[in-house]
Enzyme design. Structure first.
Site, PDB file in Angstrom:
ATOM      1  N   ASN A 211       0.841  -1.198   0.000  1.00 35.80           N
ATOM      2  CA  ASN A 211       0.000   0.000   0.000  1.00 35.80           C
ATOM      3  C   ASN A 211       0.878   1.250   0.000  1.00 35.80           C
ATOM      4  O   ASN A 211       2.110   1.152   0.005  1.00 35.80           O
ATOM      5  CB  ASN A 211      -0.950  -0.015   1.206  1.00 35.80           C
ATOM      6  N   LYS A 290       8.507 -17.366 -10.630  1.00 35.95           N
ATOM      7  CA  LYS A 290       7.710 -16.266 -11.173  1.00 35.95           C
ATOM      8  C   LYS A 290       6.489 -16.826 -11.931  1.00 35.95           C
ATOM      9  O   LYS A 290       6.642 -17.731 -12.759  1.00 35.95           O
ATOM     10  CB  LYS A 290       8.588 -15.438 -12.126  1.00 35.95           C
TER      11      LYS A 290
END
Ligand code: C5P
Length: 403
Positions: A211, A290
């Site tokens: 955030n 990934k």
């Protein structure tokens, strides 16, 4: 003798108030200060260097380009010698030069060359003080962290009445005393643990959920508590901030890591402040490799993170526990709900929907709530706000102990 052994470079510039400089020097010396006077050409038109040399007991410097004076005590030496550079009176012209970072005479050069704090006592005609250019320069002066003492209001030498008078020598000396006074260490013996910044919840080795928390508020609280004498540990998520002076710092990434460190450190804490914007959820299954791009739609399963502050509040040896509530609506309602639900001693609420405050901003405003009371801390910079919050926490903690 509250200025004992303090080295003060006193800049005297060309205002009528320069006639008060002799008394200022004498009063600074009465309090134990060592004073070296630096004069501008304008300053010398109002008071003689000989007078100021006599009262200060030191040679007066007035030239940047005089080889003899430079050999005796040059501008860099003077700049290094100073514990404080005080300019009184400070004319509009000298203020403008300092605001612009100019170095066209000995005094302005010292201002650039010194690592010491600078304070100015402005003195000018009231119209000159109110001029847009001067007021714009004063904003720059404030942004440079220069202390401004005065001006006062009243009748002026030119007959005008208004703001622009240099404050009296006695008041300037008092400001110097306050300036050098050691802060009262009201929190000495206390240990404060503060969480700050965001957390990062990994998705795979290269991606994460996070955030916009900058960590500024938590770091400001750490700095304010430390300045007030507390031993401080900051548990910080990934932020781009320097550790405040004299604070210990534990760096973490995820909410789980923050949780583990917080519970370990909070056991011996006097105060725990949960300022971190902890991710409510983490990724259920963090991929070791990934994730490759394939389907048009993908979903990631999330599981709830532990509530750090609520778990700290459950400790048998519970510190005075303070939470934050960043809300976009019904601030009071949600903040009080969290205070009760998490068993907090205090909650600091802010409306993050308001522009220019909260997340990623340098300013903030808070309302603090406890079980039977509340207090407004109005919009100001986060450092000032943190100082007020720290004082309020300490006050409440002592009130709680008394009741
Ligand atoms: O996210 P929430 O609004 O519940 O946050 C309120 C308070 O709880 C904040 O002080 C925050 O730092 C803390 N908190 C926590 N651990 C979490 C979530 C929030 O310590 N997992």
């Amino acid at each position: 003798m509250f200025l004992l052994n303090k080295n003060i470079v006193l800049g005297v510039t060309g205002g009528i108030a320069a006639y008060k400089s002799a008394e200022l020097v004498r009063r600074l010396k009465d309090q134990g200060a060592n004073v070296r006077v630096v004069m501008t050409t304008g300053g010398k038109a109002f008071i003689t260097p000989l007078t100021l040399q006599a009262v200060s007991g030191n040679p007066v410097s007035d030239s940047l380009l005089d080889p003899e004076a430079e050999a005796a005590m040059g501008h860099i030496e003077l700049a290094k010698w100073a514990d404080l550079v005080l300019i009184a009176p400070a004319t509009a012209n000298t203020i403008a030069k300092i605001a612009a970072g100019m170095a066209d005479n000995l005094l302005t050069t010292i201002c650039l060359a010194t690592a010491a704090p600078i304070a100015i006592a402005p003195a000018m005609n009231q119209q000159m003080w109110h001029a847009n250019a001067t007021q714009a320069n004063m904003q720059l002066i404030n942004a440079l962290g220069i202390d401004v003492w005065g001006p006062g209001a009243g009748e002026q030498a030119c007959g005008d009445v208004g703001f622009g008078r240099m404050i009296e020598p006695g008041e300037i000396v008092q400001h110097c005393g306050d300036f050098f006074a050691e802060p009262i260490k009201t929190l000495s013996g206390q240990h404060w643990v503060i969480t700050a910044g965001p957390t990062r919840e990994a998705i795979d080795p290269v991606r994460y959920i996070s955030n916009h928390s900058s960590g500024k508020m938590g770091f400001a609280i750490a700095s304010a508590a430390s300045k007030a004498g507390a031993e401080v540990t900051v548990i910080s998520g990934p932020v781009n901030l320097a550790t405040p002076d004299n604070c210990a710092r534990v760096d973490v990434q995820s909410a789980e890591q923050m949780h583990q460190q917080a519970l370990a450190l909070a056991e011996n804490a006097t105060v725990f402040v949960a300022c971190a914007a902890v991710a409510d959820y983490r990724v259920a299954d963090i991929k070791e490799q990934k994730i490759k791009k394939s389907a048009d739609v993908m979903s990631i399963e999330l599981v709830k993170n532990p509530d750090i502050v609520a778990d700290v509040a459950k400790l048998t040896q519970k510190p005075f526990t303070v939470g934050f509530a960043a809300e976009t609506q019904d601030v009071e309602h949600y903040a009080k709900g969290k205070l009760a639900k998490k068993n907090l001693d205090m909650i600091a609420a802010n409306n993050v929907a308001t522009q220019g405050q909260g997340f990623n901003s340098d300013d903030n405003a808070l309302t603090i709530y406890w079980t039977d009371g509340s207090k407004e801390l109005p919009l100001t910079n986060k450092m000032e706000l943190a100082t007020q919050l720290v004082a309020s926490i300490n006050e409440r903690m002592h009130d709680d102990k008394r009741s």
